[in-house]
Scaffold this motif. Sequence first.
Motif, short mmCIF file in Angstrom:
data_model
loop_
_atom_site.label_atom_id
_atom_site.label_comp_id
_atom_site.label_asym_id
_atom_site.label_seq_id
_atom_site.Cartn_x
_atom_site.Cartn_y
_atom_site.Cartn_z
N ASP A 185 42.93 26.63 -42.52
CA ASP A 185 44.26 26.13 -42.20
C ASP A 185 44.55 24.92 -43.08
N THR A 186 45.81 24.50 -43.09
CA THR A 186 46.17 23.29 -43.82
C THR A 186 45.84 22.08 -42.95
N THR A 187 45.86 20.91 -43.53
CA THR A 187 45.54 19.70 -42.76
C THR A 187 46.61 19.35 -41.74
N ASN A 188 47.80 19.94 -41.86
CA ASN A 188 48.82 19.73 -40.82
C ASN A 188 49.06 21.00 -40.00
N PHE A 189 48.10 21.93 -40.05
CA PHE A 189 48.03 23.09 -39.15
C PHE A 189 49.20 24.05 -39.30
N GLU A 190 49.60 24.36 -40.52
CA GLU A 190 50.70 25.31 -40.75
C GLU A 190 50.37 26.71 -40.25
N VAL A 227 44.41 25.22 -48.15
CA VAL A 227 43.76 25.27 -46.85
C VAL A 227 42.31 24.82 -46.92
N VAL A 228 41.78 24.46 -45.76
CA VAL A 228 40.38 24.03 -45.65
C VAL A 228 39.77 24.74 -44.44
N PRO A 229 38.44 24.79 -44.33
CA PRO A 229 37.81 25.41 -43.16
C PRO A 229 38.26 24.70 -41.89
N PHE A 230 38.65 25.49 -40.87
CA PHE A 230 39.23 24.87 -39.69
C PHE A 230 38.51 25.24 -38.39
N THR A 231 38.23 26.50 -38.18
CA THR A 231 37.48 26.90 -36.98
C THR A 231 36.42 27.93 -37.34
N PHE A 232 35.32 27.91 -36.60
CA PHE A 232 34.21 28.83 -36.80
C PHE A 232 33.97 29.53 -35.46
N ILE A 233 34.14 30.84 -35.44
CA ILE A 233 34.05 31.61 -34.20
C ILE A 233 33.06 32.75 -34.38
N ARG A 234 32.34 33.07 -33.29
CA ARG A 234 31.49 34.25 -33.31
C ARG A 234 31.64 34.98 -31.98
N TYR A 235 31.36 36.27 -32.01
CA TYR A 235 31.40 37.08 -30.80
C TYR A 235 30.60 38.35 -31.02
N LYS A 236 30.42 39.11 -29.95
CA LYS A 236 29.72 40.38 -30.03
C LYS A 236 30.73 41.50 -29.85
N ARG A 237 30.59 42.53 -30.67
CA ARG A 237 31.61 43.58 -30.72
C ARG A 237 31.00 44.97 -30.50
N LEU A 238 31.75 45.77 -29.76
CA LEU A 238 31.49 47.20 -29.62
C LEU A 238 32.66 47.92 -30.25
N ALA A 239 32.40 48.91 -31.10
CA ALA A 239 33.48 49.59 -31.81
C ALA A 239 33.36 51.10 -31.69
N LEU A 240 34.50 51.73 -31.45
CA LEU A 240 34.58 53.18 -31.38
C LEU A 240 35.65 53.68 -32.34
N LEU A 241 35.50 54.95 -32.75
CA LEU A 241 36.40 55.51 -33.76
C LEU A 241 36.70 56.96 -33.41
N ASP A 242 37.97 57.34 -33.59
CA ASP A 242 38.36 58.74 -33.46
C ASP A 242 38.34 59.36 -34.85
N PRO A 243 37.37 60.24 -35.14
CA PRO A 243 37.27 60.79 -36.49
C PRO A 243 38.46 61.65 -36.90
N LYS A 244 39.26 62.11 -35.92
CA LYS A 244 40.41 62.96 -36.24
C LYS A 244 41.64 62.15 -36.62
N ILE A 277 39.39 17.72 -32.87
CA ILE A 277 40.06 18.25 -34.06
C ILE A 277 39.75 17.38 -35.28
N HIS A 278 39.18 18.01 -36.28
CA HIS A 278 39.05 17.38 -37.58
C HIS A 278 38.85 18.49 -38.58
N VAL A 279 39.12 18.24 -39.86
CA VAL A 279 38.99 19.27 -40.87
C VAL A 279 38.03 18.80 -41.94
N ASN A 280 37.40 19.76 -42.61
CA ASN A 280 36.51 19.44 -43.73
C ASN A 280 37.37 19.29 -44.99
N THR A 281 37.26 18.17 -45.65
CA THR A 281 38.04 17.98 -46.89
C THR A 281 37.10 17.75 -48.05
#
Length: 243
Positions: A51-56, A143-160, A239-243
């Motif tokens: 994100d930008t330093t003013n959170f655009e 932009v600069v690095p603003f948030t770091f998120i992680r999660y666990k995911r289950l994914a399904l797909l319809d091959p048709k 809230i702070h950003v890496n510059t």
Amino acid sequence: METVFLRYEKKYVLNKAQEKALVKGFLDAGFIYDLYSPNGSLYPVYTIYYDTTNFEVIRQTQTRLSYKEKLRVRFYEYPLKDDTPVFIELKKKLSGQGNKRRLLVNREKAIDFLNKKIPLEFDDYTQNQIYKEVKFYLDRYEVVPFTFIRYKRLALLDPKTGIRVTFDDHIEYAHLKTLDKETEFFTLPQSKNLIVMEIKSLFNYPLWLSKLLTENKVFTKSFSKYTNTYETLHEGGMIHVNT
């Protein structure tokens, strides 16, 4: 490996019982677990949003504009090694339709490009075009690095039909936002006891899918991991950003 995605995306917030019922419903309808969720296993997803330093960028999300765009870095292994695959993704959304374009590099090249502005080179025409778009975005927004998120995911797909469904659980955030060092993660308070489901499709839902959602009292509800993390950090005075 795909690097360009164009599809409609809708999010839903579920409880555990609804998730279980929907997974069964999708499997009964001919869906399969995708490559990353063999036999129904969860896999980790790590994302650093810029994100930008003013959170655009976050303001685009909060004001629910019809057009949005953001840059993020995504990977599936942590802590990272120099040769860990890293996706630099430019994601755009217009009236509900998502367009994701991503560059595939290793961690070392990602750091050189994002932190040191060292140019990237690709033999592939599509990757070169995406690189130009990413570079233009970076030059435009700074932009600069603003948030770091992680999660666990289950994914399904319809091959048709190509419909893809993901279920995200155990959503966490970190204060440190970097590819260089390891960091500690904390549970995102707004995500406790819920699962974020997203359905990604090129077309309108088939009748059976709409019926499945209605029968389980599942209705569209926006849940932005990025926005909720921003609110958590903001309210906590972190809230702070890496510059």
